[in-house]
Design a protein around this motif. Structure first.
Motif, PDB file in Angstrom:
ATOM      1  N   ILE A  30       0.853  -1.186   0.000  1.00 41.10           N
ATOM      2  CA  ILE A  30       0.000   0.000   0.000  1.00 41.10           C
ATOM      3  C   ILE A  30       0.887   1.233   0.000  1.00 41.10           C
ATOM      4  O   ILE A  30       1.610   1.481   0.954  1.00 41.10           O
ATOM      5  N   ILE A  31       0.834   1.954  -1.093  1.00 36.42           N
ATOM      6  CA  ILE A  31       1.578   3.202  -1.189  1.00 36.42           C
ATOM      7  C   ILE A  31       0.550   4.326  -1.091  1.00 36.42           C
ATOM      8  O   ILE A  31      -0.246   4.518  -1.999  1.00 36.42           O
ATOM      9  N   SER A  32       0.576   5.039   0.034  1.00 38.89           N
ATOM     10  CA  SER A  32      -0.374   6.122   0.269  1.00 38.89           C
ATOM     11  C   SER A  32       0.394   7.376   0.655  1.00 38.89           C
ATOM     12  O   SER A  32       1.597   7.329   0.913  1.00 38.89           O
ATOM     13  N   ASP A  33      -0.321   8.493   0.735  1.00 31.44           N
ATOM     14  CA  ASP A  33       0.292   9.759   1.147  1.00 31.44           C
ATOM     15  C   ASP A  33       0.970   9.595   2.503  1.00 31.44           C
ATOM     16  O   ASP A  33       2.110  10.021   2.692  1.00 31.44           O
ATOM     17  N   PHE A  34       0.247   8.981   3.433  1.00 30.26           N
ATOM     18  CA  PHE A  34       0.761   8.824   4.788  1.00 30.26           C
ATOM     19  C   PHE A  34       2.015   7.948   4.830  1.00 30.26           C
ATOM     20  O   PHE A  34       3.001   8.301   5.480  1.00 30.26           O
ATOM     21  N   GLN A  91       5.368  18.406   2.113  1.00 23.41           N
ATOM     22  CA  GLN A  91       4.042  17.831   1.961  1.00 23.41           C
ATOM     23  C   GLN A  91       4.046  16.867   0.780  1.00 23.41           C
ATOM     24  O   GLN A  91       4.610  17.164  -0.272  1.00 23.41           O
ATOM     25  N   VAL A  92       3.425  15.723   0.975  1.00 23.52           N
ATOM     26  CA  VAL A  92       3.189  14.808  -0.137  1.00 23.52           C
ATOM     27  C   VAL A  92       1.882  15.265  -0.776  1.00 23.52           C
ATOM     28  O   VAL A  92       0.815  15.161  -0.176  1.00 23.52           O
ATOM     29  N   LYS A  93       1.965  15.809  -1.970  1.00 16.94           N
ATOM     30  CA  LYS A  93       0.804  16.410  -2.622  1.00 16.94           C
ATOM     31  C   LYS A  93      -0.060  15.378  -3.352  1.00 16.94           C
ATOM     32  O   LYS A  93      -1.268  15.540  -3.463  1.00 16.94           O
ATOM     33  N   TYR A  94       0.583  14.305  -3.868  1.00 11.71           N
ATOM     34  CA  TYR A  94      -0.151  13.368  -4.727  1.00 11.71           C
ATOM     35  C   TYR A  94       0.562  12.029  -4.704  1.00 11.71           C
ATOM     36  O   TYR A  94       1.788  11.967  -4.734  1.00 11.71           O
ATOM     37  N   VAL A  95      -0.210  10.962  -4.631  1.00 17.55           N
ATOM     38  CA  VAL A  95       0.329   9.603  -4.762  1.00 17.55           C
ATOM     39  C   VAL A  95      -0.670   8.796  -5.575  1.00 17.55           C
ATOM     40  O   VAL A  95      -1.865   8.818  -5.301  1.00 17.55           O
ATOM     41  N   ASN A  96      -0.174   8.090  -6.574  1.00 20.21           N
ATOM     42  CA  ASN A  96      -1.002   7.165  -7.342  1.00 20.21           C
ATOM     43  C   ASN A  96      -0.513   5.760  -7.037  1.00 20.21           C
ATOM     44  O   ASN A  96       0.570   5.370  -7.480  1.00 20.21           O
ATOM     45  N   PRO A  97      -1.268   4.964  -6.270  1.00 21.35           N
ATOM     46  CA  PRO A  97      -0.811   3.623  -5.910  1.00 21.35           C
ATOM     47  C   PRO A  97      -0.752   2.651  -7.086  1.00 21.35           C
ATOM     48  O   PRO A  97      -0.034   1.655  -7.022  1.00 21.35           O
ATOM     49  N   THR A  98      -1.459   2.943  -8.165  1.00 22.60           N
ATOM     50  CA  THR A  98      -1.432   2.054  -9.335  1.00 22.60           C
ATOM     51  C   THR A  98      -0.163   2.250 -10.143  1.00 22.60           C
ATOM     52  O   THR A  98       0.536   1.289 -10.464  1.00 22.60           O
TER      53      THR A  98
END
Length: 154
Positions: free
Chosen positions: A28-32, A59-66
């Motif tokens: 799981i790759i998420s902002d947190f 700040q992590v502005k954007y993450v796309n886990p796909t």
């Protein structure tokens, strides 16, 4: 009046293909998770003072886990410190990872263009490698993530 200067990094997360496949833990790759891994690396390598300085605009502005593309904002003064801490991140949770910097820019507008271009290319690769396993739900989800890039603001 002086405007606060930021740097935006477009990063690609590589998951180690040699990891123990016996673990059924989902990746799981998420902002947190990304933020925590980078903050832990800053603290480990630069101490409490380095972490406190870097957290001002981090700040992590954007993450796309796909597609595993993320955008990170940091101050212009500390971007090299954050960048070096990112290169020293070896895992997110229990999953071994490495980061690759795809673009470094001084404006969110240039960063959005680079991230969208990279994200679309990565999703095309994903569709080719996954073949018929790409469901309409996944396609809809990723298209929604593309729209999120377009709406990013400072």
């Amino acid at each position: 009046m002086v405007q606060f200067k930021n740097r935006y990094m477009v990063l690609e997360v590589f998951i180690d293909s040699n990891r123990d496949l016996a673990d059924n833990d989902p990746i799981i790759i998420s902002d947190f998770n990304v933020s925590k891994a980078i903050k832990d690396s800053i603290q480990l390598n630069f101490g409490e003072c380095g972490l406190a300085l870097a957290l001002g605009s981090f700040q992590v502005k954007y993450v796309n886990p796909t597609t595993k593309i993320c955008i990170i904002r940091t101050s212009r003064e500390d971007h090299k410190k954050v960048w070096s801490a990112i290169t020293m991140v070896r895992s997110i949770g229990k999953c071994p990872v490495t980061f690759n910097l795809l673009n470094l820019s001084g404006s969110i507008k240039a960063c959005k263009r680079a991230a969208l271009k990279c994200d679309e290319a990565k999703f095309e690769q994903y569709k080719l490698s996954a073949g018929d396993r790409v469901t309409p739900e996944i396609t809809h989800y990723v298209k929604g993530r593309f729209e999120k890039i377009k709406t990013l603001e400072n």
